[in-house]
Design a protein around this motif. Structure first.
Motif, PDB file in Angstrom:
ATOM      1  N   ASP A 185      -2.079  -6.265  -5.440  1.00  0.00           N
ATOM      2  CA  ASP A 185      -0.852  -6.210  -4.659  1.00  0.00           C
ATOM      3  C   ASP A 185      -0.286  -4.795  -4.589  1.00  0.00           C
ATOM      4  OD1 ASP A 185       0.372  -9.372  -6.005  1.00  0.00           O
ATOM      5  OD2 ASP A 185      -1.077  -8.983  -4.425  1.00  0.00           O
ATOM      6  N   SER A 186      -0.263  -4.096  -5.717  1.00  0.00           N
ATOM      7  CA  SER A 186       0.324  -2.748  -5.738  1.00  0.00           C
ATOM      8  C   SER A 186      -0.501  -1.777  -4.897  1.00  0.00           C
ATOM      9  CB  SER A 186       0.473  -2.236  -7.164  1.00  0.00           C
ATOM     10  OG  SER A 186      -0.767  -2.182  -7.819  1.00  0.00           O
ATOM     11  N   VAL A 187      -1.792  -2.017  -4.794  1.00  0.00           N
ATOM     12  CA  VAL A 187      -2.639  -1.176  -3.947  1.00  0.00           C
ATOM     13  C   VAL A 187      -2.271  -1.388  -2.479  1.00  0.00           C
ATOM     14  CG1 VAL A 187      -5.016  -0.709  -3.194  1.00  0.00           C
ATOM     15  CG2 VAL A 187      -4.529  -1.138  -5.611  1.00  0.00           C
ATOM     16  N   ARG A 188      -1.997  -2.636  -2.098  1.00  0.00           N
ATOM     17  CA  ARG A 188      -1.600  -2.915  -0.707  1.00  0.00           C
ATOM     18  C   ARG A 188      -0.274  -2.205  -0.383  1.00  0.00           C
ATOM     19  NH1 ARG A 188      -6.397  -4.924  -1.096  1.00  0.00           N
ATOM     20  NH2 ARG A 188      -6.340  -2.757  -1.255  1.00  0.00           N
ATOM     21  N   ILE A 189       0.650  -2.199  -1.332  1.00  0.00           N
ATOM     22  CA  ILE A 189       1.931  -1.504  -1.123  1.00  0.00           C
ATOM     23  C   ILE A 189       1.673  -0.009  -0.972  1.00  0.00           C
ATOM     24  CG2 ILE A 189       4.158  -0.911  -2.145  1.00  0.00           C
ATOM     25  CD1 ILE A 189       4.096  -3.807  -1.201  1.00  0.00           C
ATOM     26  N   ALA A 190       0.828   0.551  -1.830  1.00  0.00           N
ATOM     27  CA  ALA A 190       0.497   1.982  -1.733  1.00  0.00           C
ATOM     28  C   ALA A 190      -0.140   2.291  -0.379  1.00  0.00           C
ATOM     29  CB  ALA A 190      -0.441   2.384  -2.876  1.00  0.00           C
ATOM     30  N   LEU A 191      -0.986   1.393   0.116  1.00  0.00           N
ATOM     31  CA  LEU A 191      -1.595   1.587   1.432  1.00  0.00           C
ATOM     32  C   LEU A 191      -0.551   1.561   2.540  1.00  0.00           C
ATOM     33  CD1 LEU A 191      -4.862  -0.534   1.124  1.00  0.00           C
ATOM     34  CD2 LEU A 191      -4.695   1.946   1.410  1.00  0.00           C
ATOM     35  N   LEU A 192       0.436   0.680   2.424  1.00  0.00           N
ATOM     36  CA  LEU A 192       1.508   0.651   3.420  1.00  0.00           C
ATOM     37  C   LEU A 192       2.202   2.008   3.484  1.00  0.00           C
ATOM     38  CD1 LEU A 192       3.106  -2.872   2.815  1.00  0.00           C
ATOM     39  CD2 LEU A 192       1.709  -2.164   4.767  1.00  0.00           C
ATOM     40  N   TYR A 193       2.542   2.549   2.324  1.00  0.00           N
ATOM     41  CA  TYR A 193       3.194   3.862   2.289  1.00  0.00           C
ATOM     42  C   TYR A 193       2.279   4.957   2.864  1.00  0.00           C
ATOM     43  CZ  TYR A 193       7.119   2.206  -0.580  1.00  0.00           C
ATOM     44  OH  TYR A 193       8.234   1.566  -1.052  1.00  0.00           O
ATOM     45  N   GLU A 194       0.997   4.872   2.562  1.00  0.00           N
ATOM     46  CA  GLU A 194       0.043   5.864   3.074  1.00  0.00           C
ATOM     47  C   GLU A 194      -0.060   5.791   4.600  1.00  0.00           C
ATOM     48  OE1 GLU A 194      -4.574   5.858   2.604  1.00  0.00           O
ATOM     49  OE2 GLU A 194      -3.701   6.793   0.804  1.00  0.00           O
ATOM     50  N   HIS A 195      -0.092   4.588   5.129  1.00  0.00           N
ATOM     51  CA  HIS A 195      -0.148   4.429   6.580  1.00  0.00           C
ATOM     52  C   HIS A 195       1.133   4.950   7.235  1.00  0.00           C
ATOM     53  CE1 HIS A 195      -3.950   2.429   6.466  1.00  0.00           C
ATOM     54  NE2 HIS A 195      -3.485   1.364   5.850  1.00  0.00           N
ATOM     55  N   ILE A 196       2.267   4.714   6.603  1.00  0.00           N
ATOM     56  CA  ILE A 196       3.536   5.228   7.141  1.00  0.00           C
ATOM     57  C   ILE A 196       3.510   6.747   7.170  1.00  0.00           C
ATOM     58  CG2 ILE A 196       6.018   5.438   6.694  1.00  0.00           C
ATOM     59  CD1 ILE A 196       5.856   2.530   5.547  1.00  0.00           C
ATOM     60  N   GLU A 197       3.031   7.351   6.104  1.00  0.00           N
ATOM     61  CA  GLU A 197       2.950   8.815   6.052  1.00  0.00           C
ATOM     62  C   GLU A 197       2.020   9.349   7.150  1.00  0.00           C
ATOM     63  OE1 GLU A 197       1.786  12.297   2.856  1.00  0.00           O
ATOM     64  OE2 GLU A 197       2.289  10.308   2.113  1.00  0.00           O
ATOM     65  N   THR A 198       0.936   8.662   7.376  1.00  0.00           N
ATOM     66  CA  THR A 198      -0.007   9.073   8.424  1.00  0.00           C
ATOM     67  C   THR A 198       0.627   8.952   9.811  1.00  0.00           C
ATOM     68  OG1 THR A 198      -1.848   8.361   7.032  1.00  0.00           O
ATOM     69  CG2 THR A 198      -2.319   8.680   9.366  1.00  0.00           C
TER      70      THR A 198
END
Length: 159
Positions: free
Chosen positions: A37-50
């Protein structure tokens, strides 16, 4: 002979799938317990940054006297791709697999459930809005909604 036939058949199928552009999905909706779950949250933040970087590049390139349209198109496509990935994580991972419906009889659990649904819906909508614009306030809202969801979700779930 049978072993060679099976190997050749498998190689043929893999070759056809490769040539056809087939892509395996990361979330097969089988409860394997592999994805975190925490990896999915980190991916959300990464996609937002991109998406934010893409918006900044689009805005900068658009100001040029003679814009590089090739680069503009590439940044727009990049922004679209990452917004879509946010929507896929929200839908395929959290809504389909992780946020479970609860009975409205349990008031506290139901309020938590509806709050998570509301936040996931906001994230999905603002990901869509990021496809339609280069307004950086959308990024701020996306980050805020992911942050609020992260806290609403991990209140009960383990990282």
């Amino acid at each position: 002979m049978k072993k060679i036939t099976h190997l050749l058949s498998a190689a043929f199928v893999i070759g056809i799938l490769t040539l056809s552009g087939f892509q395996a999905k990361a979330h097969c909706e089988i409860p394997c317990g592999i994805y975190g779950d925490s990896v999915r949250i980190a991916l959300l933040y990464e996609h937002i940054e991109t998406i934010e970087k893409s918006m900044n590049q689009i805005n900068e390139l658009s100001k040029a006297e003679s814009p590089d349209y090739n680069q503009l198109v590439r940044w727009v496509m990049n922004k679209e791709e990452h917004a879509k990935k946010i929507q896929e994580i929200v839908s395929q991972y959290f809504l389909h697999q992780r946020v479970k419906p609860v009975s409205s009889d349990d008031d506290a659990a139901y309020r938590k459930y509806t709050k998570q649904l509301e936040l996931l819906h906001h994230i999905s909508v603002f990901a869509m809005k990021s496809k339609q614009s280069t307004d950086l306030s959308i990024i701020d809202t996306l980050r805020e909604k992911v942050h609020l969801f992260e806290h609403a979700y991990f209140d009960e779930h383990k990282h």
